[in-house]
Design an enzyme around this catalytic site. Structure first.
Site, PDB file in Angstrom:
ATOM      1  N   ASP A  53       3.957  -5.294  -0.178  1.00 27.00           N
ATOM      2  CA  ASP A  53       4.260  -3.858  -0.222  1.00 27.00           C
ATOM      3  C   ASP A  53       3.142  -3.028   0.390  1.00 27.00           C
ATOM      4  O   ASP A  53       2.006  -3.495   0.558  1.00 27.00           O
ATOM      5  CB  ASP A  53       4.491  -3.407  -1.674  1.00 27.00           C
ATOM      6  CG  ASP A  53       3.246  -3.561  -2.557  1.00 27.00           C
ATOM      7  OD1 ASP A  53       2.548  -4.593  -2.444  1.00 27.00           O
ATOM      8  OD2 ASP A  53       2.980  -2.642  -3.347  1.00 27.00           O
ATOM      9  N   GLU A  97       2.084  -4.814  -5.498  1.00 26.33           N
ATOM     10  CA  GLU A  97       0.660  -4.805  -5.857  1.00 26.33           C
ATOM     11  C   GLU A  97       0.143  -3.377  -5.938  1.00 26.33           C
ATOM     12  O   GLU A  97      -0.655  -3.026  -6.810  1.00 26.33           O
ATOM     13  CB  GLU A  97      -0.153  -5.596  -4.814  1.00 26.33           C
ATOM     14  CG  GLU A  97      -1.605  -5.838  -5.205  1.00 26.33           C
ATOM     15  CD  GLU A  97      -2.583  -4.842  -4.618  1.00 26.33           C
ATOM     16  OE1 GLU A  97      -3.781  -4.970  -4.895  1.00 26.33           O
ATOM     17  OE2 GLU A  97      -2.169  -3.901  -3.893  1.00 26.33           O
ATOM     18  N   ASP A 143      -7.121 -10.055   0.899  1.00 24.67           N
ATOM     19  CA  ASP A 143      -6.801  -8.620   0.859  1.00 24.67           C
ATOM     20  C   ASP A 143      -8.075  -7.791   0.894  1.00 24.67           C
ATOM     21  O   ASP A 143      -8.111  -6.671   0.388  1.00 24.67           O
ATOM     22  CB  ASP A 143      -5.983  -8.326  -0.424  1.00 24.67           C
ATOM     23  CG  ASP A 143      -5.350  -6.944  -0.398  1.00 24.67           C
ATOM     24  OD1 ASP A 143      -5.250  -6.345   0.689  1.00 24.67           O
ATOM     25  OD2 ASP A 143      -4.960  -6.458  -1.479  1.00 24.67           O
TER      26      ASP A 143
END
Ligand SMILES: [Zn+2]
Length: 415
Positions: A85, A180, A203
């Site tokens: 997302d 997330e 990330d």
């Protein structure tokens, strides 16, 4: 790895064009159905790479395993995780990615809104990108490198391992999560199904960074019970809970222990909400520190302030309720030092200086760590995320892919 740069770029451009914005107001899982469009594409691509067990479940979580090709039986199963997302803070609809080839330090003016300019003076990490190919959005949306850079790196690493079967590795577990950005990334993750021993979220920001520490976090609720009377006849009787609440806030330290006056490893006491009336007032706080003892100190200080104020209002009373939110993942990772050490070694083998860092917040990895899957965060090259000025370089993403391959090699070697 160099020969997969074009494949990685193609992939990344494909992923960012799919709108996967999550929604904090939604109670469904995933929070937005459209996130599954990317999940399904990733499953198709995994299958076309020969990873036939790839699946997306009803919650939009993608699972896959690249099976071991080694004769060793005791290789830890390592997981790589990225989220699908993008942030609710900035539109992710109709993203038009733009490639600025061979960047030479110039201002990057985004064509669909000329007021959106990425300058080296404001983005100092650009100093390390000379000669690289920088990707940005066009000025009206975010890019989505957070965390599609991670997806691109993981998929490219898998392609590389598939194409180079002489490289030996154990079972490699893949986890792509929705939501997330709205704090629900691990909500529906089935750790039994995933079946991994250690993991890495891909990330992080700057090339070479690895984050193995997060805040420890508590919430505190203070309930003030005052004394309410008719205001016309209140003299000597009324004790206004709202005023007591305001006094507590006014007595908080200002120059220290606040989000606006702290950085690096400093924690804070942060009021987030006040609600009430004459009779009753509720104050909400978040408390943050890297150590649990620091957390306790701050909670004790807050309690002393409350007690001090309440002494002046002796017919009023208070409740002080502490709720644990999350804990520094270092507590878990400390028991498994090889997880961080192997990442440092993998980054070095990619020819990069490792940068061990801490996050002033929590990550999906901190939650996974306490769910039983120790999980630091490694870089994906994403910068200025959640904004129209978001950027990433192809070269950094390719290095992230190389680090993932190196990790697979290192775990096999050391088993
Ligand atoms: Zn992210």
């Amino acid at each position: 790895m160099i020969n997969l740069k074009d494949a990685l770029l193609d992939r990344f451009l494909r992923y960012v064009k799919i709108d996967t914005q999550s929604d904090p107001e939604s109670h469904s899982s995933p929070s937005t159905e459209k996130q599954k469009n990317l999940g399904k594409l990733l499953v198709e691509e995994l299958i076309s790479l020969g990873i036939n067990n790839a699946e997306i479940d009803g919650f939009g979580v993608v699972y896959a395993t690249l099976d071991t090709n080694s004769k060793k039986v005791d290789i830890p199963k390592i997981m790589f995780c990225s989220h699908m997302d993008t942030s609710p803070d900035c539109s992710g609809e109709n993203v038009i990615p733009i490639i600025h080839e061979n960047y030479q330090g110039q201002d990057l003016v985004l064509p669909d809104d000329n007021s959106q300019i990425i300058r080296m003076s404001e983005h100092p990490d650009l100093k390390h990108q000379l000669g690289n190919d920088i990707i940005t959005a066009s000025g009206t949306t975010l890019l989505g490198a957070d965390n599609k850079a991670g997806l691109g790196a993981i998929m490219t690493a898998l392609e590389y391992l598939k194409k180079n079967p002489t490289i030996k590795h154990g079972d490699i577990k893949i986890l792509f999560t929705p939501d997330e950005e709205v704090g629900r990334g691990t909500e529906n993750v089935d750790l039994k199904r995933l079946d991994a021993d250690f993991g890495y979220t891909v990330d992080g920001e700057t090339l070479g960074s690895i984050e193995n520490e997060t805040f420890s976090a508590d919430g505190v609720e203070i309930k003030i019970h005052g004394v309410s009377t008719h205001p016309g006849f209140a003299k000597g009787k009324m004790q206004n809970a709202l005023k007591i609440g305001a006094e507590i806030i006014a007595k908080l330290p200002k120059e220290i222990l606040s989000p606006e006056t702290t950085e690096n490893k400093e924690g804070f006491i942060h009021p987030t909400d006040i609600q009430g009336n004459v009779e009753f007032c509720k104050l909400s706080f978040i408390i943050r520190d890297f150590d649990e003892s620091g957390l306790l100190e701050k909670e004790n200080l807050l309690k002393e302030i409350v007690e001090g104020v309440l002494k002046e209002h002796n017919n009023s009373s208070f409740e002080f309720i502490v709720k644990e939110q999350y804990r520094n993942m270092k507590v878990v990772l400390g028991d498994h030092p090889q997880v961080t050490e192997n990442a440092i070694e993998a980054i070095k083998r990619a020819g990069i200086e490792p940068k061990l860092q801490s996050i002033r917040g929590g990550t999906d990895g901190s939650r996974l760590s306490f769910m039983g899957l120790p999980c630091p965060n490694i870089f994906a090259g994403e910068h200025a995320f959640h904004s129209k000025l978001e950027w990433v370089s192809v070269q950094d993403m390719l290095k992230a892919a190389e680090v993932i391959v190196n990790l697979a090699i290192i775990y096999e070697e050391r088993a």
